[in-house]
Design an enzyme around this catalytic site. Sequence first.
Site, PDB file in Angstrom:
ATOM      1  N   ASP A  93       0.864  -1.176   0.000  1.00  0.00           N
ATOM      2  CA  ASP A  93       0.000   0.000   0.000  1.00  0.00           C
ATOM      3  C   ASP A  93       0.905   1.232   0.000  1.00  0.00           C
ATOM      4  O   ASP A  93       2.129   1.122   0.024  1.00  0.00           O
ATOM      5  CB  ASP A  93      -0.960  -0.029   1.198  1.00  0.00           C
ATOM      6  CG  ASP A  93      -0.238   0.052   2.529  1.00  0.00           C
ATOM      7  OD1 ASP A  93       1.002   0.220   2.550  1.00  0.00           O
ATOM      8  OD2 ASP A  93      -0.904  -0.054   3.566  1.00  0.00           O
ATOM      9  N   SER A  94       0.308   2.421  -0.029  1.00  0.00           N
ATOM     10  CA  SER A  94       1.110   3.635  -0.181  1.00  0.00           C
ATOM     11  C   SER A  94       1.478   4.247   1.161  1.00  0.00           C
ATOM     12  O   SER A  94       2.259   5.194   1.212  1.00  0.00           O
ATOM     13  CB  SER A  94       0.313   4.661  -0.965  1.00  0.00           C
ATOM     14  OG  SER A  94      -0.809   5.052  -0.191  1.00  0.00           O
ATOM     15  N   GLY A  95       0.908   3.751   2.229  1.00  0.00           N
ATOM     16  CA  GLY A  95       1.149   4.340   3.540  1.00  0.00           C
ATOM     17  C   GLY A  95       0.075   5.330   3.956  1.00  0.00           C
ATOM     18  O   GLY A  95      -0.025   5.681   5.130  1.00  0.00           O
ATOM     19  N   GLY A  96      -0.731   5.792   3.003  1.00  0.00           N
ATOM     20  CA  GLY A  96      -1.717   6.828   3.298  1.00  0.00           C
ATOM     21  C   GLY A  96      -2.703   6.431   4.387  1.00  0.00           C
ATOM     22  O   GLY A  96      -2.955   7.193   5.323  1.00  0.00           O
ATOM     23  N   ASP A 156      -7.569  -7.774   0.571  1.00  0.00           N
ATOM     24  CA  ASP A 156      -6.652  -7.970   1.686  1.00  0.00           C
ATOM     25  C   ASP A 156      -7.420  -7.602   2.932  1.00  0.00           C
ATOM     26  O   ASP A 156      -8.342  -6.785   2.877  1.00  0.00           O
ATOM     27  CB  ASP A 156      -5.421  -7.057   1.587  1.00  0.00           C
ATOM     28  CG  ASP A 156      -5.742  -5.652   2.070  1.00  0.00           C
ATOM     29  OD1 ASP A 156      -6.388  -4.899   1.317  1.00  0.00           O
ATOM     30  OD2 ASP A 156      -5.392  -5.315   3.220  1.00  0.00           O
ATOM     31  N   CYS A 172     -11.626 -28.902   7.067  1.00  0.00           N
ATOM     32  CA  CYS A 172     -10.429 -28.087   6.832  1.00  0.00           C
ATOM     33  C   CYS A 172      -9.172 -28.949   6.788  1.00  0.00           C
ATOM     34  O   CYS A 172      -9.028 -29.909   7.532  1.00  0.00           O
ATOM     35  CB  CYS A 172     -10.305 -27.022   7.912  1.00  0.00           C
ATOM     36  SG  CYS A 172      -8.897 -25.937   7.663  1.00  0.00           S
ATOM     37  N   CYS A 182      -6.069 -27.769   7.361  1.00  0.00           N
ATOM     38  CA  CYS A 182      -4.942 -27.126   8.062  1.00  0.00           C
ATOM     39  C   CYS A 182      -4.520 -27.938   9.290  1.00  0.00           C
ATOM     40  O   CYS A 182      -5.275 -28.762   9.794  1.00  0.00           O
ATOM     41  CB  CYS A 182      -5.312 -25.697   8.461  1.00  0.00           C
ATOM     42  SG  CYS A 182      -6.028 -25.554  10.100  1.00  0.00           S
ATOM     43  N   CYS A 234      -6.795 -28.109  12.424  1.00  0.00           N
ATOM     44  CA  CYS A 234      -7.989 -28.948  12.303  1.00  0.00           C
ATOM     45  C   CYS A 234      -7.660 -30.435  12.166  1.00  0.00           C
ATOM     46  O   CYS A 234      -8.419 -31.282  12.615  1.00  0.00           O
ATOM     47  CB  CYS A 234      -8.828 -28.495  11.109  1.00  0.00           C
ATOM     48  SG  CYS A 234      -9.477 -26.820  11.322  1.00  0.00           S
ATOM     49  N   HIS A 281      -5.190 -21.646  10.497  1.00  0.00           N
ATOM     50  CA  HIS A 281      -6.542 -22.070  10.131  1.00  0.00           C
ATOM     51  C   HIS A 281      -7.295 -20.969   9.371  1.00  0.00           C
ATOM     52  O   HIS A 281      -7.884 -21.224   8.314  1.00  0.00           O
ATOM     53  CB  HIS A 281      -7.372 -22.491  11.348  1.00  0.00           C
ATOM     54  CG  HIS A 281      -8.810 -22.598  10.985  1.00  0.00           C
ATOM     55  ND1 HIS A 281      -9.315 -23.675  10.285  1.00  0.00           N
ATOM     56  CD2 HIS A 281      -9.829 -21.712  11.097  1.00  0.00           C
ATOM     57  CE1 HIS A 281     -10.587 -23.451  10.004  1.00  0.00           C
ATOM     58  NE2 HIS A 281     -10.929 -22.267  10.486  1.00  0.00           N
TER      59      HIS A 281
HETATM   60 ZN   LIG Z   1      -8.362 -25.482   9.817  1.00  0.00          ZN
END
Ligand SMILES: [Zn+2]
Length: 377
Positions: free
Chosen positions: A93-96, A267, A305, A307, A310, A336
Amino acid sequence: MTKQFTFELNATDGAARTGVIHTPRGDIRTPAFMPVGTAATVKGMLPESVRATGADIILGNTYHLMLRPGAERIARLGGLHAFMAWDGPILTDSGGFQVMSLAKLRKITEDGVRFQSHIDGANEFLSPERAMEIQRQLGSDIQMVLDECPAFPATETQIERSLALSMRWAERSKAAFGEQPGRACFGIVQGGVFPHLRQRSAEALIEIGFDGYAVGGLAVGEGQSAMFEVLDAAVPLLPADRPRYLMGVGKPDDIVGAVSRGIDMFDCVLPTRSGRNGQAFTRAGTLNLRNARHAEDTAPLDAECRCPACRKFSRAYLHHVVKANEIIASMLLTWHNLTYYQDLMSGLRAAISAGTLASYAADCARSWAAEVETLSD
Ligand SMILES: [Zn+2]
């Protein structure tokens, strides 16, 4: 591998699109979710773990990196990719936005913004030219123009004045970006919650001409319906052959609604920050692992899930490590949440390709209603 920054549109379903952004550092499948790596780290995660969740690109924050360790230092150390050991694309990002939300004693002039660092109180200055110079020093693949982010709520007159400044800064940012083969410069549509100002902003940016277009200044308290109204007004004006990025958004249902309206990139700190606060986004809705009802629950957080949180641990264990403030609690819940967000994006991409986005969105909404606990943030 491609040497240029290009966007390939593969399928549409209503206003929604799926495609690939090609960059010299790798492809970004869209719609894409970019984990936030504020200070050259996605907090609590190794870069390879971030990649394993399915992330093609991460975000870095100009404001934080310019203050510590400094863009010049990162450049001397080989650039942000080498410094943080992430070899995929990075958007900065630009920091603004952070100057407005974090810095002290801000003074905005036509030239730029003077402010005091929130870390040590040092006097700092950010102009469109300086914001682009920093992003170039970092080696960012997608660089954002500097804009002014007015606080919410603001009057129409305030927004109109701020918007005019942001459009002048956008032009200066584009000129300062110059020619950087393989890298992209994105403009940012501003205009608060006023559809006609959003349209004016989009038209001004298209006139300047950018590699991609972001919608900024949302998710600041206006609510989801106002946000969707802004997208309905602005997104149809944006060129179909350029990526569209909704900055700082959002919750899973915000993302599904915005994808349905033609947004390609997102984001948000929610999956990572909420993870550090003991909160989880799952197929069954949002859960707060602090709650006592999880204390003896041997079920996984989310049975579908993939991950480690999980596959290897129970809700009871996650509840325990959250309550005990163990570091692994932040690591597992961040892992997760990022995995869940990436699986949601992958599901959205598949649904758009198949022309079944509406039923996919309805299925998500139905399953999120199964277990909803209040999040504290
Ligand atoms: Zn998970």
